[in-house]
Design a protein around this motif. Structure first.
Motif, mmCIF file in Angstrom:
data_model
loop_
_atom_site.group_PDB
_atom_site.id
_atom_site.type_symbol
_atom_site.label_atom_id
_atom_site.label_comp_id
_atom_site.label_asym_id
_atom_site.label_seq_id
_atom_site.Cartn_x
_atom_site.Cartn_y
_atom_site.Cartn_z
ATOM 1 N N ASP A 182 4.654 -1.638 38.982
ATOM 2 C CA ASP A 182 5.859 -1.930 39.748
ATOM 3 C C ASP A 182 6.902 -2.677 38.926
ATOM 4 O O ASP A 182 7.973 -3.007 39.431
ATOM 5 C CB ASP A 182 5.500 -2.784 40.981
ATOM 6 N N ARG A 183 6.583 -2.969 37.674
ATOM 7 C CA ARG A 183 7.497 -3.750 36.849
ATOM 8 C C ARG A 183 8.428 -2.851 36.040
ATOM 9 O O ARG A 183 8.022 -1.803 35.538
ATOM 10 C CB ARG A 183 6.711 -4.646 35.887
ATOM 11 N N VAL A 184 9.672 -3.294 35.898
ATOM 12 C CA VAL A 184 10.638 -2.631 35.026
ATOM 13 C C VAL A 184 10.533 -3.274 33.652
ATOM 14 O O VAL A 184 10.704 -4.486 33.503
ATOM 15 C CB VAL A 184 12.072 -2.756 35.574
ATOM 16 N N VAL A 185 10.251 -2.451 32.639
ATOM 17 C CA VAL A 185 10.049 -2.955 31.280
ATOM 18 C C VAL A 185 10.848 -2.082 30.311
ATOM 19 O O VAL A 185 11.255 -0.964 30.651
ATOM 20 C CB VAL A 185 8.560 -2.938 30.884
ATOM 21 N N PRO A 186 11.086 -2.572 29.081
ATOM 22 C CA PRO A 186 11.803 -1.745 28.099
ATOM 23 C C PRO A 186 11.038 -0.474 27.782
ATOM 24 O O PRO A 186 9.799 -0.476 27.727
ATOM 25 C CB PRO A 186 11.897 -2.650 26.867
#
Length: 453
Positions: A182-186
């Motif tokens: 659920d995390r937005v990461v590079p």
């Protein structure tokens, strides 16, 4: 991730074939080898742009000339070019009409910070083709996307933008983001993000309306920037009703919709927006429209144009983060006019699309004869093969990559005079291609599959 078939193939067999193909490549390209060695000092990574290292082979092939659907390297090796500059040469290389327009324009000046008469024609033609009434120019689709995101934040007062998981919209900081759970990461490989992308960007899976609805309901997203079909992680087609659902959800949540048609222009003269009757608030189109000259454009609906008319005429628009003194230069406008007046028309796609259909049929036949669980996707005059069933979103497409197998097939084709797009198993067709070009790839592809078996 290895696909079902890749897991069945003897990995040592792939390695042995790849070693043979590398040796064949080296022996066939002595002049490219010399230039590659000379470039190691003055050029970082030995190339003008680092992604040029992504081509197969132990060093880059240096090209000498390109015309129509053919490319010749410095060793005199000729190729059927199915890459076409990763869309930049969708029209074919070295268009005579563009060469004539550039020559004529260059003798009368290029960079003045003033509009040329071609600007009016270009604006009218873009409006006619894509159905959005107001347009602006940029030097690249990256710039155009960057400008549109800035406009969207200004118009909505919202801080974030939304993109599709595993999308690619050029070197725009906010778009180099993926989901990790659920995390937005590079995105893997993104260098030096200026701020955590979770602060600027929402990411949702392609073909998932529920996820889009949930995320946009939070009320902090200014716009959704998307390709109508994913292309830069491979071709991922929209499911029936998906794009209509995207438009309904974005409107309901007050989110502006931006269609990036730089690659999906392969669906027709007006891109997927016209072919599929879409209604974006902004539309971005890049490299194909200039016949190889750096340029791009972005259009907007009448409502958006009306809302932007005040800021665009403001005294400080030159420092608004939108522009560039070379943007909209007379050379680029002349190239766009020459290209769009003679290329990328209905009659051109009537030649190119059947060639892509023939490519898909030929590759599918080889796959079926070999009993492989592979698949071919086609989008207009673009086609691609996967080592798995067709993915429905970007994450599945990314997981399906098999670098060893792709490297072998790309190098196998290159060594036999066929260039594929280096980042994918993808072929793009222009009116300059022929059925014989398509059949040559099918023959080479069949030989590679047989060698693997």
């Amino acid at each position: 991730m290895r696909t079902i078939f890749a897991a069945m193939v003897d990995r040592s067999r792939i390695a042995a074939l790849l070693s043979q193909e590398e040796d064949r490549f080296v022996s066939s390209h002595p002049r490219s080898a010399e230039l590659a060695e000379a470039a190691r000092g003055p050029l970082l990574a030995g190339v003008p742009m680092p992604w040029m290292t992504r081509w197969p082979g132990r060093f880059p092939v240096f090209f000498d000339s390109a015309s129509g659907a053919r490319l010749t390297d410095v060793d005199g090796v000729e190729y059927v070019d199915l890459c076409l500059g990763d869309t930049g040469a969708m029209t074919g290389h070295a268009l005579p009409q563009v060469t004539a327009a550039l020559t004529e324009r260059a003798t009368r000046g290029i960079t003045t910070m003033l509009p040329s008469a071609d600007a009016v024609w270009v604006g009218e033609e873009l409006a006619r083709r894509f159905g959005l009434p107001s347009w602006q120019l940029a030097m690249s689709a990256t710039d155009a996307n960057r400008f549109v995101l800035r406009f969207a934040r200004h118009l909505t007062g919202r801080p974030r933008i939304a993109v599709m998981d595993w999308c690619y919209h050029g070197t725009v900081d906010e778009t180099l983001a993926v989901l990790d759970g659920d995390r937005v990461v590079p995105r893997p490989g993104a260098l030096g993000p200026q701020v955590p992308v979770s602060e600027t960007t929402a990411v949702v899976p392609f073909n998932d309306l529920d996820a889009l609805d949930r995320r946009l309901a939070e009320g902090d997203v200014a716009c959704l920037l998307m390709e109508p079909a994913l292309t830069n992680i491979g071709i991922v087609l929209p499911e029936p009703g998906y794009l209509e659902g995207v438009r309904e959800i974005t409107r309901r949540h007050g989110v502006l919709l931006v269609n990036d048609e730089t690659h999906t222009l392969c669906t027709g003269p007006g891109g997927a927006t016209v072919a599929w009757d879409l209604e974006p608030d902004f539309l971005v189109v890049g490299k194909p429209i200039g016949g190889g000259i750096p340029c791009a454009a972005y259009g907007m609906s009448a409502e958006v144009a009306d809302r932007l008319s005040g800021p665009m005429l403001g005294h400080e628009i030159d420092v608004a983060g939108v522009g560039g003194t070379l943007t909209g230069n007379a050379l680029a406008l002349a190239a766009i006019r020459a290209t769009l007046s003679t290329c990328l028309r209905e009659e051109d796609f009537a030649v190119a699309v059947p060639l892509a259909e023939r490519f898909a049929a030929g590759v599918s036949g080889v796959i079926a004869d070999a009993g492989l669980p592979w698949h071919v996707q086609r989008l207009g005059c673009r086609a691609e093969y996967w080592f798995c069933p067709p993915p429905r979103d970007g994450a599945a497409a990314a997981a399906a990559v098999d670098e060893e197998l792709e490297s072998l097939l790309h190098l196998w084709c290159l060594n036999r005079g066929v260039l594929l797009t280096p980042f994918h198993n993808m072929a793009l067709f222009s009116p300059a291609h022929t059925e014989a070009d398509v059949d040559r790839h099918t023959e080479v592809f069949a030989e590679a599959v047989a060698a693997l078996g």
